[in-house]
Design an enzyme around this catalytic site. Structure first.
Site, mmCIF file in Angstrom:
data_model
loop_
_atom_site.group_PDB
_atom_site.id
_atom_site.type_symbol
_atom_site.label_atom_id
_atom_site.label_comp_id
_atom_site.label_asym_id
_atom_site.label_seq_id
_atom_site.Cartn_x
_atom_site.Cartn_y
_atom_site.Cartn_z
ATOM 1 N N CYS A 190 0.873 -1.170 0.000
ATOM 2 C CA CYS A 190 0.000 0.000 0.000
ATOM 3 C C CYS A 190 0.912 1.223 0.000
ATOM 4 C CB CYS A 190 -0.844 0.009 1.251
ATOM 5 S SG CYS A 190 -1.822 -1.484 1.461
ATOM 6 N N ARG A 194 1.852 1.090 -6.278
ATOM 7 C CA ARG A 194 1.962 0.165 -5.137
ATOM 8 C C ARG A 194 0.636 -0.468 -4.772
ATOM 9 N NH1 ARG A 194 6.418 1.317 -1.778
ATOM 10 N NH2 ARG A 194 5.185 0.859 0.062
ATOM 11 N N TRP A 240 -3.550 -2.085 -1.442
ATOM 12 C CA TRP A 240 -3.561 -3.388 -2.111
ATOM 13 C C TRP A 240 -4.015 -4.356 -1.024
ATOM 14 C CZ3 TRP A 240 -1.043 -8.129 -1.481
ATOM 15 C CH2 TRP A 240 -1.230 -9.022 -2.532
ATOM 16 N N ASN A 296 0.757 0.604 5.882
ATOM 17 C CA ASN A 296 1.285 -0.321 4.884
ATOM 18 C C ASN A 296 1.952 -1.464 5.636
ATOM 19 O OD1 ASN A 296 2.391 -1.565 2.570
ATOM 20 N ND2 ASN A 296 4.322 -0.487 2.887
ATOM 21 N N GLY A 297 1.555 -2.692 5.317
ATOM 22 C CA GLY A 297 2.190 -3.849 5.964
ATOM 23 C C GLY A 297 1.118 -4.788 6.489
ATOM 24 N N GLU A 348 -0.100 -12.116 -16.327
ATOM 25 C CA GLU A 348 -0.365 -10.906 -15.537
ATOM 26 C C GLU A 348 -0.957 -9.785 -16.381
ATOM 27 O OE1 GLU A 348 2.961 -8.893 -13.732
ATOM 28 O OE2 GLU A 348 4.309 -9.512 -15.324
ATOM 29 N N LYS A 381 2.848 -2.800 -8.225
ATOM 30 C CA LYS A 381 4.202 -2.758 -8.785
ATOM 31 C C LYS A 381 5.237 -3.252 -7.768
ATOM 32 C CE LYS A 381 7.429 -1.859 -11.740
ATOM 33 N NZ LYS A 381 7.593 -2.764 -12.885
#
Ligand code: AGP
Length: 614
Positions: A2, A27, A76, A102-103, A493, A609
């Site tokens: 993220c 991201r 994400w 993020n994580g 992809e 990405k």
């Protein structure tokens, strides 16, 4: 993977936060959100959207919130669907604490259960929301901000970088980091916070990469930095100028096409820039000349396309530098027996330098006493900071999620490195080293010229046929087998058509059952005189089962050319560089199929990405 972006400063925050999120949208783009402190009453205002930034921007038309302290997020999904409820920012019960993250909080289940028993009401399925409620509880218990943050970080397990916005502390943001990257840019009476310094490139070149297991209180003109033991740390802003150009596609329809066409120059830059620096090469890799001369084993780790580049490079290091080379999927390495060997070096390959699986593999290798170095595109990345040396690939910013120019730059850089090691070991002459550099420049020309040669009359004409395929099989042998794997990944992809790469000789051991008249088989030839006839025999096997055969053949390979239904001929190159010569054509082939299908080429569904979560 993220993105977290924050701002505290003299200007209203929304413009910077949205621009920063747009730059980092590579991201993740499942959902987005923005929060800011209302300057009238210090309340927290926010808005969220499903999908990317463009959907979030529509919200501001009816709800134009802004403030001098703000933060945003693109997601994400790891925990919970890509919905508005799960979009960040998340809040405590009273909306006085807001978080973007993020994580992964690995112990969030037990924390959430504990908090629910205390009466906390949750609105999302995310791990992130648990942190906001936990902090609410701790802030009540500790009264003091610093001790509440220390209590918080000592309860959380996992890898995370998050920013907290607090209505009771309206002039600051709290930034916390454990393993996942986050950095702070220092401006004039303003501070920028971001997962990747690309977000504020061009606004400041003074950057603080938050050290691991640290947190910072950030105001418009100050940063207070502490570690997870509460020890105050000196604040030092490095001066780093990140090349940033406006997100132009250079007239191409997609970034991917622009980046496919950049490959000739990228390979030239990889060779020229690394050669210009070659006197400092071993120093940059953190090795002595003696260590290079004694080198016997390379252990290479990577993910996805970078792993494919590693598999191609394995042939380089073993046959040119006489160094036994093992290639591991970064995500698998830590969970299998590991054998440290003398005179061995570990190499991480990564375009972004932020891939969590690869970073964790590096940490594992260092724990086992390995010397680690990184072959990366982003030299300001975490991977460069966490290894003892690095080799840049000079591919320039790669925006499209599907890696193209980074792959060819990795292969070129590793081919050059293999020759430099061989030269240091006195296995080749300087003449051979120079010849190898020239070979790469010749292959760079061929890579581009073959696209021009075929892009209209064959690839566009056939894209429609291949776009209807139920699945596609890619075949290679020796150095073109990992290239077949890379081609299959690209097709999957980008087009969402299932594809698989096989060693051509393996087909008869089972997968041949997949072949019939509806299945296109794409075969990447080799120049090795012993292997080529065997590859032709493999091609005959699929033709005998009625397959539609596409051959990436080298000039003069009549046996294969006559067998195939569609043929792309490539000029002769060094046998080990055959895949690199075919790379542009393969990528363009896949691009046209995906474009015909109307896929979101630069941002395929479900992907991001930079995969900064395990
Ligand atoms: C390749 O097209 C994908 N984008 C993906 O497999 C990527 O190569 C992988 O996630 C590794 O990323 P990195 O090179 O930045 O470490």
């Amino acid at each position: 993977m993220c993105s977290v972006v924050g701002y505290v400063g003299k200007n209203l925050s929304r413009a910077f936060v949205i621009e920063g999120l747009t730059r980092l949208e590579y991201r993740g783009y499942d959902s987005a959100g923005f929060a800011c402190i209302h300057s009238a009453d210090n309340s927290i205002m926010y808005t969220k959207s499903q999908g990317g930034i463009s959907n979030l921007l529509r919200n501001f038309e009816t709800f134009p919130i802004d403030g001098y302290v703000g933060m945003g997020h693109t997601r994400w999904s790891t925990h919970g669907a890509a919905s508005v409820e799960n979009a960040h920012p998340h809040f405590d019960c009273n909306k006085k604490i807001s978080i973007v993250h993020n994580g992964i909080i690995e112990n969030f289940h037990e924390l959430k259960k504990m908090l629910q028993k205390q009466g906390h009401q949750f609105k999302s399925q995310t791990d992130t929301e648990t942190v906001a409620h936990l902090f609410e509880s701790l802030l009540k218990e500790h009264k003091n901000l610093k001790s509440a943050v220390l209590a918080l970080v000592n309860l959380l397990e996992g890898a995370y970088a998050f920013t907290l916005m607090l209505a009771d502390y309206p002039s600051l943001l709290v930034v916390v980091r454990k393993r996942s990257p986050v950095c702070i840019g220092k401006g004039e009476d303003e501070m920028f916070i971001a997962s990747d310094l690309l977000a504020f490139a061009g606004k400041t070149n003074k950057v603080l990469f938050l050290p691991d297991e640290c947190y910072a209180f950030v105001t418009r003109n100050s940063v207070e930095l502490n570690d997870f033991n509460g020890v105050s740390l000196p604040v030092y802003f490095q001066v780093i100028t990140v090349p940033w150009t406006a997100d132009l596609k250079g007239g191409h329809e997609h970034f991917m096409l622009k980046e496919i066409y950049e490959q000739k120059k990228v390979i030239q830059d990889t060779v020229h820039n690394n050669k210009a620096d070659e006197n400092y090469l071993w120093k940059k890799l953190g090795l002595t000349r003696l260590q290079v001369q004694d080198l016997q084993v390379l252990k290479i780790v990577g993910c996805g396309t970078s792993w494919h580049a590693a598999r191609v490079a394995q042939f380089f290091f073993e046959s040119i530098a006489n160094v036994r080379t093992e290639v591991f999927l970064a995500s698998e390495l830590r969970y299998q027996p590991f054998f440290k060997e003398t005179n061995s070096v570990a190499v991480a390959i990564s375009q972004s330098g932020e891939t969590a699986d690869t970073l964790e593999a590096i940490r594992f290798l260092r724990q086992h006493g390995m010397h680690t170095l990184a072959v990366v595109n982003v030299v300001s990345s975490t991977m460069v900071r966490e290894t003892q040396g690095y080799l840049p690939i000079y591919a320039g910013p790669e925006v499209s999620v599907a890696s193209t120019k980074a792959f060819s730059a990795q292969v070129a850089a590793l081919y050059w490195l293999a020759h430099k090691i061989a030269f240091e070991k006195e296995l080749i002459t300087e003449r051979a080293l120079n010849a190898a550099e020239n070979e790469l420049l010749v292959v760079a020309e061929i890579l581009e010229s073959t696209i021009e040669k075929y892009k209209n009359d064959i690839i566009k004409k056939h894209a429609e046929r291949y776009a209807q395929a139920p699945y596609i099989i890619f075949l290679g042998r020796h150095v073109s087998y990992p290239f077949a794997l890379e081609a299959a990944l690209k097709l999957k992809e980008l087009s969402y058509i299932f594809a698989e790469g096989f060693p051509a000789a393996e087909l008869k051991h089972g997968p041949l059952a997949l072949v019939d008249t509806n299945v296109p088989v794409i075969i990447f030839s080799v120049l090795d005189p012993v292997l080529y006839p065997k590859l032709v025999a493999n091609a005959q096997e699929v033709k005998a089962r009625g397959a539609h055969l596409v051959a990436f053949a080298f000039e003069g390979q009549q046996e294969l050319i006559q067998l195939a239904d569609v043929v792309f001929t490539i000029p002769h190159v060094n046998p080990l560089l055959g895949p690199l010569a075919m790379t542009g054509l393969m990528q363009f082939f896949v691009y046209e199929i995906s474009r015909f299908l109307g896929r979101p080429i630069d941002k395929p569904r479900n992907l991001a990405k930079s995969v900064t979560v395990e």
